[in-house]
Write a protein that holds these residues in place. Structure first.
Motif, PDB file in Angstrom:
ATOM      1  N   SER A 166       0.809  -1.219   0.000  1.00 12.59           N
ATOM      2  CA  SER A 166       0.000   0.000   0.000  1.00 12.59           C
ATOM      3  C   SER A 166       0.842   1.268   0.000  1.00 12.59           C
ATOM      4  N   ASP A 296      -7.310   3.495   1.997  1.00 15.94           N
ATOM      5  CA  ASP A 296      -7.421   3.040   0.624  1.00 15.94           C
ATOM      6  C   ASP A 296      -6.920   4.160  -0.266  1.00 15.94           C
ATOM      7  N   ASP A 313      -1.511  -4.435  -3.643  1.00 13.07           N
ATOM      8  CA  ASP A 313      -1.816  -3.193  -2.943  1.00 13.07           C
ATOM      9  C   ASP A 313      -1.039  -2.008  -3.485  1.00 13.07           C
ATOM     10  N   PRO A 317      -4.533   0.136  -3.319  1.00  9.09           N
ATOM     11  CA  PRO A 317      -4.757   0.062  -1.868  1.00  9.09           C
ATOM     12  C   PRO A 317      -6.261   0.077  -1.592  1.00  9.09           C
ATOM     13  N   THR A 318      -6.720  -0.860  -0.778  1.00  8.09           N
ATOM     14  CA  THR A 318      -8.157  -0.986  -0.563  1.00  8.09           C
ATOM     15  C   THR A 318      -8.460  -1.286   0.891  1.00  8.09           C
ATOM     16  N   PRO A 320     -10.579  -3.437   3.775  1.00  8.36           N
ATOM     17  CA  PRO A 320     -10.723  -4.897   3.791  1.00  8.36           C
ATOM     18  C   PRO A 320     -12.138  -5.437   3.737  1.00  8.36           C
ATOM     19  N   SER A 325      -8.348  -7.413  -1.047  1.00  9.24           N
ATOM     20  CA  SER A 325      -6.926  -7.103  -1.193  1.00  9.24           C
ATOM     21  C   SER A 325      -6.122  -8.296  -1.693  1.00  9.24           C
ATOM     22  N   SER A 329      -4.800  -9.202  -5.561  1.00 10.77           N
ATOM     23  CA  SER A 329      -3.370  -9.437  -5.777  1.00 10.77           C
ATOM     24  C   SER A 329      -3.130 -10.729  -6.547  1.00 10.77           C
TER      25      SER A 329
END
Length: 427
Positions: A166, A296, A313, A317-318, A320, A325, A329
């Motif tokens: 992130s 995020d 991320d 970026p998120t 949860p 996430s 990925s």
């Protein structure tokens, strides 16, 4: 046969190791740079929920689907329930019995991925510093510091994959104006190991209060807060409790906060006021809980630059709340591998553009939906709608909207293996 090519992956977490598997299968030589000195597992490892598409990719990379099955538990039920904090009771408000996810401990998943790679793939204790594309943009040079000695090394490859999380350094170098967005809340997290207390009063109580543990993802929602609970393999319970608060000051480039004994004591006392007694007791007896600050990022304008690509991320970026996430990925990695395999490293630009066309629309929608879920469950304003979803006044439509299957592309994201998907995604 075309050029084999070399991929340099920055970041040895689940995203980076997934990319390593996908790119090796696409015919690349792969090296992963990870600043941690050894594969000792994450000190703050917690639970993850894997969707069917991610499980298919993982099983393919691992070569034996039984490895994943043995390390996970089913999450066939997604249940949202309202908590009446005054009377300390819960009431189910939305239930999906065809959820079809798998629950896994972060350390277990990371270990499966790492142990299935060639031993020389990961360079532990190598901290990424900078990169420099060649003038002809046909290669990229990476500078990294060897943590143990302090020496700097250079590595040259055809492709740089940013899987550095992130707070990605590579994303910052490419998009310096891109900032993380604080969600408005933090999460207390913990994993209770009950392997030596299977028949304790704590476990008897929680199993009675949450009878579908071992097969269910529970969301408890109360005014201005919500909590998550589910079981992991090897007799562990994973829980998260989201608490609205001003943005804390972070130190050391980590999204995990250190906690004091006073903070822990206050958390236990507050849990007794908010949650049913059985859940509060689980939180109280969990060793070493920790706090994640939840961020995020608004969707990025792009995911690839010449021979540099963002995944995981670093790319999106998120928060949860949509269990996205890790799944994003893994699907990023699988899609990237398919694109490289399709076009080859000699047509890298075409491969990366196709990866972006598949993934950018998907992850952008998923990040925003996860943001919406979090803000609704925390009673925070979302596009002018600040009403908290509570059992006393929530409509059936409101409640059903909390289910995970409302996530865009819940049934699976398009990939190059889906021949008709790309024109749809490009519209």
């Amino acid at each position: 046969m075309g050029k084999k090519g070399r991929a340099i992956i920055v970041g040895g977490s689940v995203a980076g190791l997934s990319c390593a598997h996908a790119l090796i299968q696409a015919g690349c030589d792969v090296v992963v740079l990870e600043k941690v000195r050894r594969p000792s597992g994450s000190a703050t490892g917690a639970g993850l929920g894997l969707d069917p598409q991610s499980c298919r990719f993982l099983s393919h990379w691992l070569g034996d689907p039984n490895l994943l099955v043995r390390s996970t538990l089913p999450l066939n039920i997604d249940q949202n329930q309202a908590t009446d904090s005054h009377n300390r009771i819960t009431m189910p408000i939305a239930r999906d019995e065809k959820f079809n996810f798998r629950a896994v401990y972060w350390n277990d998943l990371h270990g499966l991925l790492y142990n299935a790679l060639p031993s020389e793939t990961v360079l532990w204790g190598h901290q990424f510093l900078a990169f420099q594309p060649a003038h002809d943009k046909n290669s990229v040079k990476i500078q990294a510091r060897i943590v143990e000695s302090g020496n700097t090394v250079e590595i040259v490859g055809d492709l740089l994959v940013a899987a550095d999380g992130s707070m990605s350094i590579i994303r910052h170098l490419l998009l310096p104006d891109c900032k993380l967005r604080y969600s408005g809340y933090c999460a207390w997290r913990g994993v209770l190991d009950f392997s030596e207390a299977e028949f304790s009063q704590t476990m008897k109580g929680i199993q009675k209060a949450y009878p579908d543990l071992g097969n269910c993802l529970y969301f408890d929602i109360t005014l201005g807060s919500h909590c998550v609970l589910y079981e992991l393999q090897n007799k562990r319970l994973n829980w998260l409790w989201y608490i609205n608060q001003p943005e804390p000051e972070l130190k050391g480039g980590s999204l995990t906060m250190s906690i004091s004994s006073e903070m822990l004591k206050n958390m236990h006392a507050e849990a007794e006021k908010v949650w049913v007694p059985e859940l509060a007791e689980v939180m109280k007896v969990t060793a070493d809980p920790f706090i994640n600050v939840i961020y995020d990022c608004d969707p990025l304008p792009k995911l690839q630059w010449d021979n540099v690509v963002l995944v995981g991320d670093a790319a999106h970026p998120t928060s949860p709340h949509g269990l996205r996430s890790t799944n994003m990925s893994i699907v990023d990695a699988g899609t990237l591998g398919q694109c490289i395999g399709k076009y080859g490293i000699s047509n890298l630009s075409t491969a990366l553009k196709e990866y972006e066309k598949y993934r950018l629309p998907v992850v952008s929608q998923q990040v925003l939906h996860s943001r919406k879920l979090g803000r609704l469950k925390q009673g925070l304003d979302y596009k002018g709608h600040g009403r908290n979803l509570h059992w006393k006044d929530a409509s059936r439509e409101d409640c059903l909207g909390l289910l995970q299957r409302n996530m865009p592309f819940f049934a699976g994201a398009p990939s190059p293996a889906d021949s008709e998907a790309l024109p749809l995604m490009m519209t």
